[in-house]
Design an enzyme around this catalytic site. Structure first.
Site, mmCIF file in Angstrom:
data_model
loop_
_atom_site.group_PDB
_atom_site.id
_atom_site.type_symbol
_atom_site.label_atom_id
_atom_site.label_comp_id
_atom_site.label_asym_id
_atom_site.label_seq_id
_atom_site.Cartn_x
_atom_site.Cartn_y
_atom_site.Cartn_z
ATOM 1 N N LYS A 196 12.446 26.885 -37.730
ATOM 2 C CA LYS A 196 13.791 26.833 -37.148
ATOM 3 C C LYS A 196 14.771 26.046 -38.021
ATOM 4 C CE LYS A 196 13.140 25.083 -33.285
ATOM 5 N NZ LYS A 196 13.641 24.126 -32.323
ATOM 6 N N ARG A 316 1.468 13.696 -40.983
ATOM 7 C CA ARG A 316 1.800 13.622 -39.548
ATOM 8 C C ARG A 316 0.527 13.847 -38.740
ATOM 9 N NH1 ARG A 316 7.152 16.863 -37.719
ATOM 10 N NH2 ARG A 316 6.094 16.745 -35.710
ATOM 11 N N ARG A 328 0.641 21.552 -28.004
ATOM 12 C CA ARG A 328 2.099 21.620 -28.172
ATOM 13 C C ARG A 328 2.605 23.034 -27.915
ATOM 14 N NH1 ARG A 328 1.928 18.994 -33.813
ATOM 15 N NH2 ARG A 328 4.028 19.782 -34.219
#
Ligand code: IMP
Ligand code: MG
Length: 372
Positions: A196, A316, A328
């Site tokens: 995105k 991460r 998620r």
């Protein structure tokens, strides 16, 4: 849904369904109240526009009644034409009956005059006319209208059975013709790892739009200790979700920062139906709307691979554990499904295949942006 597009025109919410329901109920009560006791009226609806009104009206009417319909056409597009035609007549024997015409809307009164001509030679007991909506500024006839649900200004309306070129009849509120919005406002969606951010930055250049990422807005407000930032922080510090109201206010103040923007790409917002509703209302006040929700669609397995790959280099921790990643997605699916449905209902959801090269995906997104 505050502003809808039907074919080439835009319409803005004008009379809410709750108000329509009140008006219909009051009409049914008044008409019943004025009839002699035990009188069984025959209601005659004027198709097509009246179907919703008549359906609701007779449910509100207490007592026995009969229902019939006639079909006339007088409109094409948004201009009233004078050649009113009768298509289907009434077959019932109306001798000695109380006939009550139910109209969805009376504009010039041409249609009403035509109907009146049909009934005036019949040996009926009495003829009464009821209309849900009436445009007093354009009515040109002498004919008396016995019941008026609501007077409205002389602007074209759709919804609750009324159409623009056959569209809009299924809207449950009344919408009024409004000038075309000027901005291009897009809600960009996609699961974690869909790309995105990358796409938003090239699309905002290409279309001269302002990219608003909720995450950035939050961080900015908190860092600069704005009133809303401080407020948001009290929730975050307590481990609570920031309430929609606060998020919406932050977004609104962000939007207000720009003078004459060409439009916005909203990223990470709205996240809930109530945020989507608030955004709709906020934009409608400016005569603007969300042109579409554009969602990048990428199969989960591919996203997992991409994120695990990213985790190797980014460090991460939430990108390194497959079950955390799948969680998620789960969350994304459950949270966004209602929003997808929200925009789908408005014919405003655009899914875009998010698999391929960055350029390919930008091109696919551009094809959608161009249409919006
Ligand atoms: P009139 O003959 O000018 O009174 O118009 C009667 C018919 O035109 C109505 O029964 C509707 O079908 C249509 N009409 C008039 N005004 C509107 C409007 O604002 N929206 C949709 N249809 C309308
Ligand atoms: Mg009509």
């Amino acid at each position: 849904m505050e502003i809808v597009k039907l074919k080439d025109l835009y319409f803005k919410k004008y009379i809410k369904r709750e108000e329509i329901a009140d008006v219909v109920k009051r009409l049914a009560y008044q008409i019943k109240h004025d009839l002699p006791e035990n009188e069984v009226p025959i209601f005659i609806g004027i198709l097509n526009g009246c179907f919703m009104f008549v359906g609701d009206f007779i449910r509100e009417f207490e007592g026995n009644c009969e229902v019939s319909f006639v079909k006339l056409a007088s409109y094409s597009g948004t201009e009233s034409t004078s050649n009113v035609k009768q298509l289907i007549g009434v077959n019932e024997d109306l001798t000695g009956r109380t006939v009550i015409i139910l109209e969805d809307i009376i504009d010039t009164g041409n249609t009403l005059q035509e109907i009146y001509e049909i009934f005036k030679h019949q040996p009926i007991k009495q003829l009464k006319i009821a209309t849900l909506f009436f445009k007093p500024d354009v009515y040109k006839k002498e004919l008396h209208i016995d019941y008026i649900g609501k007077n409205i200004e002389d602007r074209f309306i759709v919804g609750y059975g009324l159409d623009y070129d056959e569209y809009g009849r299924n809207l449950d509120s009344i919408y009024q013709l409004t000038p075309a919005p000027k901005m291009k406002n897009i809600v960009l969606f996609g699961p974690p790892g869909a790309g995105k951010g990358t796409q938003a930055s090239s699309l905002k250049e290409k279309y001269d739009l302002i990219h608003i990422s909720t995450g950035d807005v939050f961080r900015f407000n908190i860092k600069n200790e704005t009133e809303l930032g401080k407020l948001a922080k009290t929730y975050i510090d307590r481990g609570d979700l920031v309430p929609d109201e606060v998020t919406i206010k932050m977004l609104e103040s962000e939007v207000e920062k720009y003078e004459n923007p060409k439009g916005f790409i909203f990223d990470g917002f709205p996240r809930t139906i109530s945020q989507a509703d608030a955004l709709d209302k906020f934009l409608a006040k400016k005569g603007e709307r969300i042109n579409g929700m554009v969602a990048l669609e990428v199969p989960q397995d591919l996203l997992v691979k991409r994120l695990l790959e990213r985790g190797k280099t980014s460090g991460r921790s939430d990108d390194q554990d497959e079950s955390k990643i799948r969680n998620r997605f789960e969350e994304y699916e459950t949270k966004t499904a209602p929003l997808k449905h929200y925009y789908e209902k408005q014919n405003n959801y655009y899914g875009v295949d998010g698999v391929g090269s960055i350029e390919d995906i930008t091109n696919r997104l551009s094809d959608v942006f161009d249409k919006l």
